[in-house]
Design an enzyme around this catalytic site. Structure first.
Site, PDB file in Angstrom:
ATOM      1  N   HIS A  72       0.851  -1.204   0.000  1.00 23.71           N
ATOM      2  CA  HIS A  72       0.000   0.000   0.000  1.00 23.71           C
ATOM      3  C   HIS A  72       0.877   1.241   0.000  1.00 23.71           C
ATOM      4  CE1 HIS A  72      -4.025  -1.747   0.911  1.00 23.71           C
ATOM      5  NE2 HIS A  72      -3.275  -2.753   1.318  1.00 23.71           N
ATOM      6  N   TYR A 200      -9.213   4.535   8.157  1.00 20.57           N
ATOM      7  CA  TYR A 200      -9.565   4.820   9.552  1.00 20.57           C
ATOM      8  C   TYR A 200     -10.720   5.822   9.556  1.00 20.57           C
ATOM      9  CZ  TYR A 200      -4.923   2.922  10.760  1.00 20.57           C
ATOM     10  OH  TYR A 200      -3.826   2.105  10.908  1.00 20.57           O
ATOM     11  N   PRO A 292      -3.497  -0.831  18.940  1.00 19.79           N
ATOM     12  CA  PRO A 292      -3.313  -1.222  17.535  1.00 19.79           C
ATOM     13  C   PRO A 292      -3.572  -0.087  16.531  1.00 19.79           C
ATOM     14  CG  PRO A 292      -5.272  -2.236  18.454  1.00 19.79           C
ATOM     15  CD  PRO A 292      -4.569  -1.590  19.581  1.00 19.79           C
ATOM     16  N   LYS A 296       1.520  -0.889  15.179  1.00 17.66           N
ATOM     17  CA  LYS A 296       2.947  -0.908  15.537  1.00 17.66           C
ATOM     18  C   LYS A 296       3.378  -2.158  16.325  1.00 17.66           C
ATOM     19  CE  LYS A 296       3.962   3.084  13.800  1.00 17.66           C
ATOM     20  NZ  LYS A 296       4.702   3.049  12.522  1.00 17.66           N
ATOM     21  N   TYR A 384       3.902   6.642  10.423  1.00 21.07           N
ATOM     22  CA  TYR A 384       3.057   5.463  10.166  1.00 21.07           C
ATOM     23  C   TYR A 384       3.819   4.395   9.387  1.00 21.07           C
ATOM     24  CZ  TYR A 384      -1.124   2.744   9.077  1.00 21.07           C
ATOM     25  OH  TYR A 384      -2.051   1.733   8.993  1.00 21.07           O
TER      26      TYR A 384
END
Ligand code: FAS
Ligand code: PHB
Length: 393
Positions: A72, A200, A292, A296, A384
């Protein structure tokens, strides 16, 4: 029995450490409390940082990941029904992340261990680290009804949050940092086509997340109150709540179907310092837990064992203990960076019970800033997608 590094725990940290040590000419034995089937039945992480992908590829563990995993360029954020925005890690950093399940990694690690005839003892119970402060460290344990002893030079505690390793360190030597969040995540796995992006959602009804394991396997989560139980949530109730938290055009693309796994995990942060005591080294969830939200947890287990395997190789092959002595500080720098990122995203994306209208406005302003600023997005992309490992010297 005797080995150089005795590893407690055969989850991702323990099995990966065993593989990395083997490839650097260091012998190990893994003692896992549960059966292989039990370990493989746990459905957990799904997003791999570039550094994790590189470690797996560089150590002959990337073939199935590259065949079945989903690379991604970034992840998507949507809130309060507004237009979504994309945090483009590829554009900002030239970095991508991989969607590939922890279960698959665990299968790949067991297969690699079998190929090399590794000593991985499952259903090894009552493991007790002994003489970790002395010069004859060893493990006592039971296996196949026998009381056994494993002599070693070093012990790696890869036994997760509830394991025995961290509890071996005297409380006077340990500093613990903890934060419990007032909600959990209800996650399901379904044989349905996923949305194209890891997405998200912050919604007045609560947080939701759309992810995947393959083009036919979806992973979804919704924020739930801590007191909720899995049995409170039928599939129909889950799908209705999940789709209510995404904008209609996105919700209409969510394919629903029977859940093949459903579980609730509370969200918390925990860090134990230092990650070393005498001959005992902590790796992964044995030393730290992250919510979560930042994806990580598994990636930190990988960075810990990458650093420890490198340190052990330097000890045995160059006679240098600089990396062993620096292991805890180096691992903790990355741990705290990930803890902060996970804390930031958890606060940004969840609805906190008891939040004031001021808190709510501040959260929405942060989301607006993130959506409108390329600099803010580049910063989040860097955190991220994961920062590079520290060099050995
Ligand atoms: P693990 O807990 O995976 O493995 C420890 C192993 O040690 C286990 O197999 C256990 O049986 C064994 N063990 C324990 N005590 C022992 C003893 N005394 N003797 C011998 N063996 C012992 N991370 C993400 O990035 N994204 C996610 O979505 C995500 N979801 C999660 C959901 C849940 C319910 C949980 C619990 C964690 C989740 N995580 C997630 C975090 C998770 O992926 C961990 O970071 C990862 O499993 C860490 O791996 P290990 O450190 O190997 O610990
Ligand atoms: C997952 O795919 O399980 C996943 C993805 C992103 C997260 C957490 C979990 O932040």
């Amino acid at each position: 029995m005797k080995t150089q590094v005795a590893i407690i725990g055969g989850g991702p940290a323990g099995l990966l450490l065993s593989e990395l040590l083997h490839r650097q000419g260091v012998d190990s034995v893994v003692l896992e409390a549960r059966s292989r089937d039990y370990v493989l039945a746990r459905i957990r992480a799904g997003v791999l940082e570039q550094t994790t992908v590189d470690v797996l590829r560089d150590n002959g563990l990337g073939e199935r990941m590259d065949a079945q995993g989903h690379p991604h360029d970034g992840m998507r954020i949507v809130w309060a029904g507004r237009e979504s925005f994309f945090i483009d890690c590829q554009k900002h950093l030239g970095n991508r992340f991989m969607a590939y399940g922890q279960t698959q990694i665990q299968e790949d690690l067991f297969a690699a261990a079998d190929r090399r005839g590794a000593r991985v003892l499952t259903e090894a119970t009552d493991v007790r680290p002994m003489d970790v402060e002395g010069d004859k460290p060893h493990l006592l344990f039971r296996h196949n009804g026998e009381d056994l002893r494993l002599d070693c030079d070093y012990i790696a505690g890869c036994d997760g949050f509830h394991g025995v390793s961290r509890k071996t360190i005297p409380a006077t030597h340990l500093r613990e940092f903890e934060k419990a969040y007032p909600f959990g995540w209800l996650g399901i796995l379904s044989r349905t086509a996923p949305l194209p992006d890891v997405t998200y959602a912050n919604h007045p009804r609560g947080f939701a997340l759309a992810s995947m394991r393959s083009s036919t396997l979806s992973r979804y989560y919704v924020q739930v109150p801590l007191e909720d139980k899995v049995e409170d949530w039928s599939d129909d109730r889950f799908w209705s709540e999940l789709t209510a938290r995404f904008p209609p055009e996105m919700a209409s693309r969510i394919q629903t179907g029977p859940s093949i796994e459903k579980s609730i995990a509370p969200l918390r942060s925990f860090v134990a310092e230092p990650m070393r005591h005498g001959r005992l080294f902590l790796c992964g969830d044995a030393a730290h837990i992250v919510p979560p939200t930042g994806a990580k947890g598994l990636n930190l287990a990988v960075s810990d064992v990458f650093y420890l395997a490198r340190a052990m190789a330097a000890h045995y092959h160059q006679g240098s203990d600089a990396l062993i002595d620096g292991y805890s500080a180096m691992a903790l720098r990355r741990v705290w960076s990930s803890v902060r990122t996970s804390w930031y995203l958890t606060n940004l994306l969840h609805r906190f019970p008891g939040n004031s209208s001021f808190d709510q406005r501040a959260q929405e302003t942060e989301l607006d800033y993130l959506k409108s600023s390329a600099h803010a997005q580049a910063s989040l992309a860097e955190q991220y997608a994961g920062i590079p490992f520290e060099a050995a010297s």
